[in-house]
Design an enzyme around this catalytic site. Structure first.
Site, PDB file in Angstrom:
ATOM      1  N   ALA A  61      18.480 -42.434  25.715  1.00 38.71           N
ATOM      2  CA  ALA A  61      19.015 -43.378  26.708  1.00 38.71           C
ATOM      3  C   ALA A  61      20.023 -42.642  27.581  1.00 38.71           C
ATOM      4  O   ALA A  61      20.610 -41.650  27.152  1.00 38.71           O
ATOM      5  CB  ALA A  61      19.679 -44.543  25.993  1.00 38.71           C
ATOM      6  N   GLY A 100      16.749 -42.475  22.093  1.00 38.86           N
ATOM      7  CA  GLY A 100      15.725 -43.303  22.741  1.00 38.86           C
ATOM      8  C   GLY A 100      14.459 -42.517  23.048  1.00 38.86           C
ATOM      9  O   GLY A 100      13.373 -43.100  23.123  1.00 38.86           O
ATOM     10  N   GLU A 103      12.580 -42.665  19.966  1.00 42.75           N
ATOM     11  CA  GLU A 103      12.137 -44.064  19.789  1.00 42.75           C
ATOM     12  C   GLU A 103      10.932 -44.364  20.669  1.00 42.75           C
ATOM     13  O   GLU A 103      10.004 -45.072  20.266  1.00 42.75           O
ATOM     14  CB  GLU A 103      13.301 -45.018  20.093  1.00 42.75           C
ATOM     15  CG  GLU A 103      14.411 -44.906  19.035  1.00 42.75           C
ATOM     16  CD  GLU A 103      15.624 -45.739  19.368  1.00 42.75           C
ATOM     17  OE1 GLU A 103      16.237 -45.463  20.413  1.00 42.75           O
ATOM     18  OE2 GLU A 103      15.962 -46.654  18.599  1.00 42.75           O
ATOM     19  N   GLU A 123      22.208 -41.039  17.615  1.00 38.39           N
ATOM     20  CA  GLU A 123      23.050 -42.122  18.128  1.00 38.39           C
ATOM     21  C   GLU A 123      24.363 -42.255  17.359  1.00 38.39           C
ATOM     22  O   GLU A 123      25.406 -42.571  17.925  1.00 38.39           O
ATOM     23  CB  GLU A 123      22.300 -43.469  18.068  1.00 38.39           C
ATOM     24  CG  GLU A 123      21.232 -43.641  19.137  1.00 38.39           C
ATOM     25  CD  GLU A 123      19.876 -43.068  18.754  1.00 38.39           C
ATOM     26  OE1 GLU A 123      19.801 -42.252  17.805  1.00 38.39           O
ATOM     27  OE2 GLU A 123      18.885 -43.437  19.403  1.00 38.39           O
TER      28      GLU A 123
END
Ligand SMILES: CCCCCCCCCCCCC[C@H](O)CC(=O)SCCNC(=O)CCNC(=O)[C@H](O)C(C)(C)COP(=O)(O)OP(=O)(O)OC[C@H]1O[C@@H](n2cnc3c(N)ncnc32)[C@H](O)[C@@H]1OP(=O)(O)O
Length: 708
Positions: A61, A100, A103, A123
Site C-alpha cells: 500500500a 499489500g 496480499e 505491516e
C-alpha cells in the site's frame, strides 16, 4: 497506473506502473480495477498475468496515503474481484512483493517468483497488520505457525523459502513474466475451484488455545509495549477460529485501532526518516546529490581492540580488501582468531559461504600505504590518536580518506595533525560494530563534501544507517546521552534506586534501563572520560561543594563505585550484582542499596519518593532538550537525523519514533513546561533549562515534524 496488453494472443498482461516501488496508490488501484475488468471482458483473453514494471512487483500500500483522506477503489474488493475471476490470474513476482503487494498476489490463483525475489508482510513494522486479507489468507495457505511468524516479525523471505512454505508455486531463474505467461497458458481453462485461498479451511492447529496463549506471551515480551504485534496475533487467531468472512471483519476492526494510533504514525515516520538521513547536507553546502564519493576498494583499520575487530569484520563482509594493523603482537594474534570466528559465525547465520579471506594483518602502520580509506580505532586517547594521524598523513597514498572511530574527541583537532585536513572525517561505529546498524559520519569545518560522501556511501554498503553530523563533544548520540545519564544519577541521590529507574525506562520501551546498560558497557569507560575532564575527586568529601563541578550539580556516585572496583558485568558487580565476573543476569544488590543510603546520610540528602513519571520526564526531557540545542547549533541537519541515531544506535523504542518525534507527540509546550518545572526545583542543573529553540517553537506554535 496499470497498463493492459495482450501477449501471446491469449494472455492479458497487467503491468503495475508506479515508480519507484509500484506502491498501491489510488491511481494504481483504479488502474488495476480497470485492467482486470478489461481482461475479464475480453473473450480473446484466456488467462491473466499481473507483474510490476522495473523489476519490482509491488512494495505494498502507498504509505504516504495513510495520513491523508484516502480516495480511490479500496484494496479488499479489488483483490476479491481478482480471486473470484473465472480466468486464471497469475502473479509474476520480481524484486519485492511486500505488504499489500503480497496480499494482491495471494488474491491471484497462482504465484511465480524470480529466484532473487523477496516476499513478506512487513505491516507490523509500520504499526499495522496485513489488512487487505493477508492475515486471513496466509494462514489458510501455509498454516498458522508459519503465517504467524511472518506476520508478527514482518520478515522478508527469499523466493526459495517462499516456495518451501507454499507461498509461491514456482521459482524461476529466467524471465519471470515469460515464465508466468507460459504457466498461465498451461492452466487456462482448468477449474479454479481449488485455487481461491479465501475458500480454504485454515489447517487445523493442535492445542489452539495453548498455542495462541504462548504466542501472545512471546509477542508481548518482545514487543516492549508495541501494539501491532499483539493485534497481528489476534488477527491470525481469527483466521484459525472463524470463517473467512468473519475473520475479515475482525481484521478490519483490529486495523481500525492500529491505523490511527500514535504508534503507527511513529513507525511510519521512522520508515521515512531512515531513508531521509541518506539525503544529507552540510552547512558548508555539501549535499548527497551533488557530491561524488571516491571509490573505495581497499580499506584499512588501525587498532584491533573490540571496535577495530568489529569494523574489520564489517568491512570484510562488504567484500572489500582489508588491511588490519595492530602494533601489539599478542593483541594481533588474538584479533586474527577473533575476526575469523566472527566471520565464520556470520556466514553460518546467513546460511552463506564464509567471506573469502581478503584481510591482510600487519604490525606495521606502513602496511596501509595502498589503502583508499583508513579507519583509526585505537584507544580513546587524544595524544595517541594525534600520533596515529600524523603517521597516517606521512604513510597514506595521496587522496586516501583518513577516518577516526572516536566516540567523542575533536575531529577537527585530529584533522589539524594531517597535511590534508579536508580528507579527515569521523566514522563513529557502535559496538558490536559488525552488528549495530548505526554509523555517525562526523564532518569538521574542513572536511570536504567528497570525504563525507565517501564515508556515507561506504556506510550504506556496509548495511548501516549512516547519519552525517557536525563535530562537537560526543557528536549527537553521546552528547545527548550525557544529560540523560546525569539525571539518572541525580535521581539516585534523591531517593530512587537503579531498579526503579531501569524499570521506568524499560516500561517505556528501552530494551535495557540506563544502569543495566552502564553495567554492560563498563562503568570505567565514563570514569576515564570524567577523570580526563578533571571532574573526578578521589574519595568522598561532604557538603554541597562535594557535588558541584565547574559550577553545576555533579554526582560522584559512578566514580565512587569505580573506586570500589565495581566496573559492571566484567567485574561481576556494578549497579547490580552478577553471579560471576562476565555474568549477564543482573540481580538487585543489597550492598548497593546500603551504599546509597549511607551516601545520602553523609551528604545530608533526604530520600524522597521518586515515581516513574518523574524518571521519564527528567531523563528523557533532558535528553530531548539537548537534541533541540544540537538542532539550534546545526550539528544535526534535522530532527530525523537525531531520531534515526536514537532508534538505530541507542535502543530508543521505534514505536515512539525517536526522541524528537516523541517530544512532538507529547507536545512541545508540555515538554517545555515540565523542564521549566524541574529546572526551578534544580537551578544548578542547566540541562533542565529549556533551550531557546524549544522556547521559540513553543512561542510560535510551530511544529518540528510535519506529520504531527
Ligand atoms: C478510521 C479507521 C479506518 C481504518 C481502516 C483503514 C483501512 C486502510 C486499508 C489499508 C489496507 C492495508 C494494506 C496493507 O496491508 C498495508 C500495507 O501494504 S503497508 C506497506 C507495506 N509495505 C512495506 O512495508 C514495504 C516498504 N518498502 C520497502 O521495504 C522498500 O522500499 C522496498 C520495497 C523493499 C524497496 O527498497 P529499496 O529499493 O531499497 O528502495 P527504498 O526503500 O529506498 O524506497 C524507494 C522510495 O520508495 C518509497 N517507498 C517504498 N515503499 C513505499 C510504500 N509502500 N509506500 C510509499 N512509498 C514507498 C521510499 O520511501 C523511497 O522514497 P523516499 O523516502 O526515499 O522518498
Amino acid at each position: 497506473m496499470a497498463q493492459f496488453s495482450l501477449v501471446s494472443a491469449s494472455v492479458g498482461l497487467i503491468t503495475l506502473q508506479n515508480p519507484p516501488v509500484n506502491a498501491l496508490s489510488a491511481v494504481l488501484r483504479q488502474g488495476i480495477v480497470d485492467a482486470v475488468e478489461k481482461a475479464l471482458c475480453d473473450p480473446k483473453v484466456k488467462s491473466v498475468v499481473i507483474c510490476g514494471q522495473n523489476g519490482i512487483f509491488c512494495g505494498g500500500a502507498d504509505i504516504r496515503e495513510f495520513g491523508t483522506n484516502m480516495r480511490g477503489p479500496p484494496l479488499i474488493p479489488m483483490i476479491h474481484a481478482i480471486e473470484s475471476a473465472n480466468k486464471p490470474m497469475v502473479a509474476a513476482i520480481e524484486g519485492s512483493a511486500l505488504g499489500g503487494g503480497l496480499e494482491l498476489a495471494l488474491g491471484c490463483h497462482y504465484r511465480i517468483a524470480h529466484s532473487q525475489a523477496r516476499l513478506g508482510l512487513p505491516e507490523v513494522t509500520l504499526g499495522l497488520l496485513p489488512a487487505a486479507g493477508g492475515s486471513q489468507r496466509l494462514p489458510r495457505l501455509i498454516g498458522v505457525p508459519a503465517a504467524l511468524n511472518l506476520i508478527t516479525t514482518g520478515r522478508h523471505v527469499t523466493a526459495a523459502e517462499a516456495l518451501q512454505l507454499g507461498i509461491v508455486d514456482q521459482v524461476t531463474d529466467h524471465n519471470t513474466v515469460d515464465a508466468a505467461v507460459k504457466f498461465s497458458q498451461s492452466v487456462a481453462g482448468q477449474s479454479l475451484d481449488g485455487r481461491r485461498i479465501s475458500t480454504y479451511p485454515c489447517p487445523v492447529q493442535p492445542n489452539l488455545d495453548a498455542f495462541f496463549e504462548e504466542a501472545m506471551l512471546k509477542v508481548r515480551q518482545s514487543a516492549r509495549g508495541a501494539i501491532a504485534p499483539v493485534a497481528c496475533v489476534q488477527a491470525v487467531r481469527a483466521a484459525a477460529t472463524l470463517p473467512y468472512a468473519q475473520g475479515m471483519k475482525r481484521e478490519k476492526e483490529l486495523m481500525a485501532t492500529l491505523f490511527t494510533s500514535g504508534q503507527a504514525r511513529a513507525l511510519q515516520y521512522c520508515f521515512f526518516a531512515q531513508r531521509a538521513v541518506g539525503r544529507w547536507s552540510t552547512p558548508s553546502g555539501g549535499r548527497w546529490d551533488t557530491s561524488k564519493p571516491r571509490p573505495v576498494h581497499t580499506a584499512a583499520v588501525i587498532g584491533l581492540g573490540t571496535m577495530g575487530r568489529g569494523i574489520t569484520v564489517a568491512l570484510a563482509q562488504t567484500g572489500l580488501s582489508v588491511v588490519a594493523v595492530e602494533t601489539q603482537v599478542k593483541q594481533l594474534t588474538e584479533a586474527k582468531q577473533a575476526v575469523s570466528g566472527m566471520l565464520e559465525r556470520g556466514a553460518t547465520r546467513r546460511g552463506a559461504a564464509p567471506t573469502p579471506d581478503r584481510i591482510t594483518y600487519s604490525e606495521n602502520i606502513q602496511a596501509v600505504a595502498g589503502a583508499d580509506l583508513v579507519i583509526e580505532a585505537v584507544f580513546e586517547d587524544m595524544a595517541l590518536k594525534e600520533k596515529v594521524f600524523r603517521q597516517l598523513s606521512d604513510v597514506c597514498k595521496p587522496g586516501a580518506l583518513l577516518c577516526t572511530n572516536t566516540s567523542a574527541l575533536d575531529i577537527d583537532h585530529l584533522a589539524s595533525q594531517t597535511r590534508n585536513p579536508e580528507l579527515v572525517v569521523g566514522m563513529h561505529f557502535f559496538a558490536p560494530a559488525h552488528v549495530m546498524k548505526l554509523l555517525e559520519v562526523v564532518y569538521g569545518p574542513r572536511s570536504s563534501s567528497q570525504a563525507v560522501a565517501t564515508a556515507m556511501q561506504l556506510g550504506k554498503k556496509m548495511g548501516k544507517i549512516s547519519v552525517a553530523v557536525g563535530n562537537c563533544r560526543g557528536f549527537v548520540g553521546n552528547r545527548m546521552l550525557k544529560p540523560y545519564l546525569e539525571q539518572a544519577f541525580f535521581l539516585l541521590e534523591e531517593g530512587a534506586t537503579p531498579e526503579l529507574v531501569d524499570r521506568a525506562l524499560e516500561d517505556f520501551g528501552f530494551p535495557m534501563g540506563v544502569f543495566k546498560v552502564s553495567d554492560l558497557s563498563g562503568l570505567d569507560v565514563g570514569w576515564r572520560v570524567r577523570k580526563a575532564d578533571g571532574m573526578v575527586e578521589s574519595g568522598l568529601s561532604t557538603g554541597p561543594s562535594a557535588r558541584i563541578r565547574q559550577g553545576r550539580r555533579y554526582s560522584p556516585l559512578g566514580d565512587l563505585l569505580c573506586e570500589q572496583g565495581r566496573f559492571g558485568q566484567k567485574t561481576g558487580r556494578g549497579w547490580y550484582l552478577y553471579d560471576k565476573p562476565g555474568g549477564r543476569v543482573s540481580k538487585s544488590d543489597p550492598w548497593l542499596h546500603s551504599f546509597l543510603e549511607e551516601y545520602r546520610v553523609q551528604q545530608g540528602l533526604v530520600a524522597r519518593r521518586v515515581d516513574q513519571q518523574e524518571v521519564l520526564e527528567r531523563c528523557l526531557f533532558a535528553l530531548i532538550n539537548e537534541g533541540f540545542q544540537i538542532l539550534e547549533e546545526g550539528i544535526a541537519a534535522g530532527p530525523e537525523d537525531i531520531d534515526a541515531i536514537y532508534v538505530f544506535g541507542y535502543g530508543w523504542p521505534r514505536h515512539r519514533g525517536g526522541p524528537m518525534f516523541y517530544a512532538g507527540m507529547v507536545g512541545l509546550a508540555k515538554v517545555m513546561e515540565r523542564l521549566d518545572h524541574y529546572h526551578q526545583a534544580h537551578p544548578d542543573e542547566p540541562s533542565l533549562q529549556p533551550c531557546s529553540l524549544l522556547r521559540r517553537l513553543v512561542a510560535s506554535g510551530k511544529k518540528l515534524h510535519s506529520q504531527l
